[in-house]
Design a protein around this motif. Structure first.
Motif, mmCIF file in Angstrom:
data_model
loop_
_atom_site.group_PDB
_atom_site.id
_atom_site.type_symbol
_atom_site.label_atom_id
_atom_site.label_comp_id
_atom_site.label_asym_id
_atom_site.label_seq_id
_atom_site.Cartn_x
_atom_site.Cartn_y
_atom_site.Cartn_z
ATOM 1 N N VAL A 192 12.534 -2.846 -8.643
ATOM 2 C CA VAL A 192 11.151 -2.728 -8.202
ATOM 3 C C VAL A 192 10.890 -1.362 -7.586
ATOM 4 O O VAL A 192 9.789 -0.803 -7.725
ATOM 5 C CB VAL A 192 10.794 -3.860 -7.207
ATOM 6 N N VAL A 193 11.898 -0.785 -6.934
ATOM 7 C CA VAL A 193 11.756 0.559 -6.369
ATOM 8 C C VAL A 193 11.716 1.589 -7.488
ATOM 9 O O VAL A 193 10.919 2.540 -7.456
ATOM 10 C CB VAL A 193 12.915 0.857 -5.392
ATOM 11 N N ARG A 194 12.554 1.404 -8.499
ATOM 12 C CA ARG A 194 12.532 2.320 -9.643
ATOM 13 C C ARG A 194 11.211 2.221 -10.394
ATOM 14 O O ARG A 194 10.670 3.223 -10.875
ATOM 15 C CB ARG A 194 13.708 2.012 -10.574
ATOM 16 N N LEU A 195 10.669 1.007 -10.488
ATOM 17 C CA LEU A 195 9.391 0.811 -11.161
ATOM 18 C C LEU A 195 8.276 1.549 -10.418
ATOM 19 O O LEU A 195 7.447 2.227 -11.030
ATOM 20 C CB LEU A 195 9.070 -0.682 -11.249
ATOM 21 N N GLU A 196 8.262 1.412 -9.107
ATOM 22 C CA GLU A 196 7.236 2.109 -8.335
ATOM 23 C C GLU A 196 7.413 3.622 -8.442
ATOM 24 O O GLU A 196 6.429 4.366 -8.548
ATOM 25 C CB GLU A 196 7.272 1.678 -6.873
ATOM 26 N N ALA A 197 8.659 4.097 -8.441
ATOM 27 C CA ALA A 197 8.907 5.531 -8.601
ATOM 28 C C ALA A 197 8.406 6.018 -9.954
ATOM 29 O O ALA A 197 7.863 7.126 -10.073
ATOM 30 C CB ALA A 197 10.397 5.825 -8.452
ATOM 31 N N LEU A 198 8.570 5.186 -10.989
ATOM 32 C CA LEU A 198 8.087 5.551 -12.317
ATOM 33 C C LEU A 198 6.567 5.643 -12.329
ATOM 34 O O LEU A 198 6.002 6.571 -12.919
ATOM 35 C CB LEU A 198 8.573 4.531 -13.350
ATOM 36 N N VAL A 199 5.907 4.690 -11.698
ATOM 37 C CA VAL A 199 4.442 4.739 -11.628
ATOM 38 C C VAL A 199 3.989 6.011 -10.918
ATOM 39 O O VAL A 199 3.082 6.711 -11.376
ATOM 40 C CB VAL A 199 3.899 3.486 -10.911
ATOM 41 N N ARG A 200 4.625 6.319 -9.807
ATOM 42 C CA ARG A 200 4.253 7.524 -9.056
ATOM 43 C C ARG A 200 4.514 8.788 -9.880
ATOM 44 O O ARG A 200 3.706 9.721 -9.886
ATOM 45 C CB ARG A 200 5.024 7.575 -7.742
ATOM 46 N N GLY A 201 5.639 8.806 -10.574
ATOM 47 C CA GLY A 201 5.931 9.953 -11.430
ATOM 48 C C GLY A 201 4.937 10.094 -12.560
ATOM 49 O O GLY A 201 4.528 11.205 -12.909
ATOM 50 N N ALA A 202 4.524 8.965 -13.154
ATOM 51 C CA ALA A 202 3.554 8.999 -14.241
ATOM 52 C C ALA A 202 2.198 9.507 -13.754
ATOM 53 O O ALA A 202 1.515 10.257 -14.460
ATOM 54 C CB ALA A 202 3.406 7.614 -14.859
ATOM 55 N N VAL A 203 1.806 9.102 -12.550
ATOM 56 C CA VAL A 203 0.549 9.601 -11.984
ATOM 57 C C VAL A 203 0.631 11.113 -11.782
ATOM 58 O O VAL A 203 -0.320 11.847 -12.062
ATOM 59 C CB VAL A 203 0.213 8.888 -10.665
ATOM 60 N N ALA A 204 1.776 11.598 -11.306
ATOM 61 C CA ALA A 204 1.959 13.035 -11.115
ATOM 62 C C ALA A 204 1.835 13.784 -12.440
ATOM 63 O O ALA A 204 1.208 14.849 -12.511
ATOM 64 C CB ALA A 204 3.319 13.317 -10.469
#
Length: 224
Positions: free
Chosen positions: A105-117
């Motif tokens: 779940v932490v990796r998933l949130e990091a992926l979302v944040r990276g995708a937004v960036a």
């Protein structure tokens, strides 16, 4: 989390110039490959890829078509370079998130944040990617890469479900589609501030990611 998000934002911002450098050739001053690619993406987004012509691009740049062909073979190569700019950023964000030593779940949130960036830093390129329909070989290849990225997201959702960190009553593929449907909707309304620089882009992407994650993950996470 902070290190992963910072790295993803740095990759997104740095990728603006890196994608075409390996293929860049010497051209007329002020009209290198980056200038041509940037103008092509503007024209493709305005007119649609099928409706845009090399003549349209030469007018936008204020140069003869031969000046464009000095850098690329034609319109299809410009489309490939533009779509790769968006997809490479997303896959770099995916690789960074997947490499984190953290729960799914932490990796998933990091992926979302990276995708937004990536979306904020490469907005015109991601906008073009989201508009392709598979009418050409280049578009079909891009869609295949995008489907593989969607599968990566769905896999993280499924792993987070098995870990008991997010709800199990939502199909992982559906959750992934809804999650990145929300991320992708940003292209429809987000506009960078005039004169923005990389620092303002990073601030904007962080604010967007904070708001998006607060809304989405509050509904996905298991309440304890």
């Amino acid at each position: 989390m902070t290190d992963g998000v910072t790295n993803a934002a740095a990759v997104a911002a740095g990728g603006q110039a890196s994608g075409g450098q390996a293929q860049r050739r010497r051209g007329r001053p002020g009209n290198d490959l980056e200038d041509v690619l940037r103008a092509a993406v503007e024209v493709f987004n305005e007119r649609g890829y099928d409706g845009a012509s090399m003549e349209d691009l030469s007018k936008r740049l204020g140069i003869a078509k031969s000046g464009i062909y000095h850098h690329v073979a034609g319109k299809e190569e410009l489309l490939r370079l533009a779509l790769d700019r968006a997809l490479d950023g997303l896959w770099e964000a995916g690789a960074q998130a997947s490499a984190l030593d953290a729960p799914a779940v932490v990796r998933l949130e990091a992926l979302v944040r990276g995708a937004v960036a990536v979306l904020v830093a490469r907005l015109p390129y991601v906008t073009l990617l989201l508009r392709v329909r598979g009418n050409t070989e280049v578009e079909r290849a891009a869609l295949a890469r995008r489907r593989s990225f969607d599968a990566l997201v769905a896999g993280l959702v499924a792993d987070a479900e098995r870990d008991g960190d997010i709800r199990t009553d939502i199909d992982p593929r559906l959750a992934a589609r809804l999650l990145f449907g929300t991320v992708n909707s940003i292209v429809e309304w987000y506009r960078p501030a005039d004169g923005g620089d990389s620092s303002s882009d990073a601030t904007a992407s962080a604010s967007l990611a904070d708001a998006l994650c607060a809304i989405v993950f509050d509904g996905l996470r298991v309440r304890r």
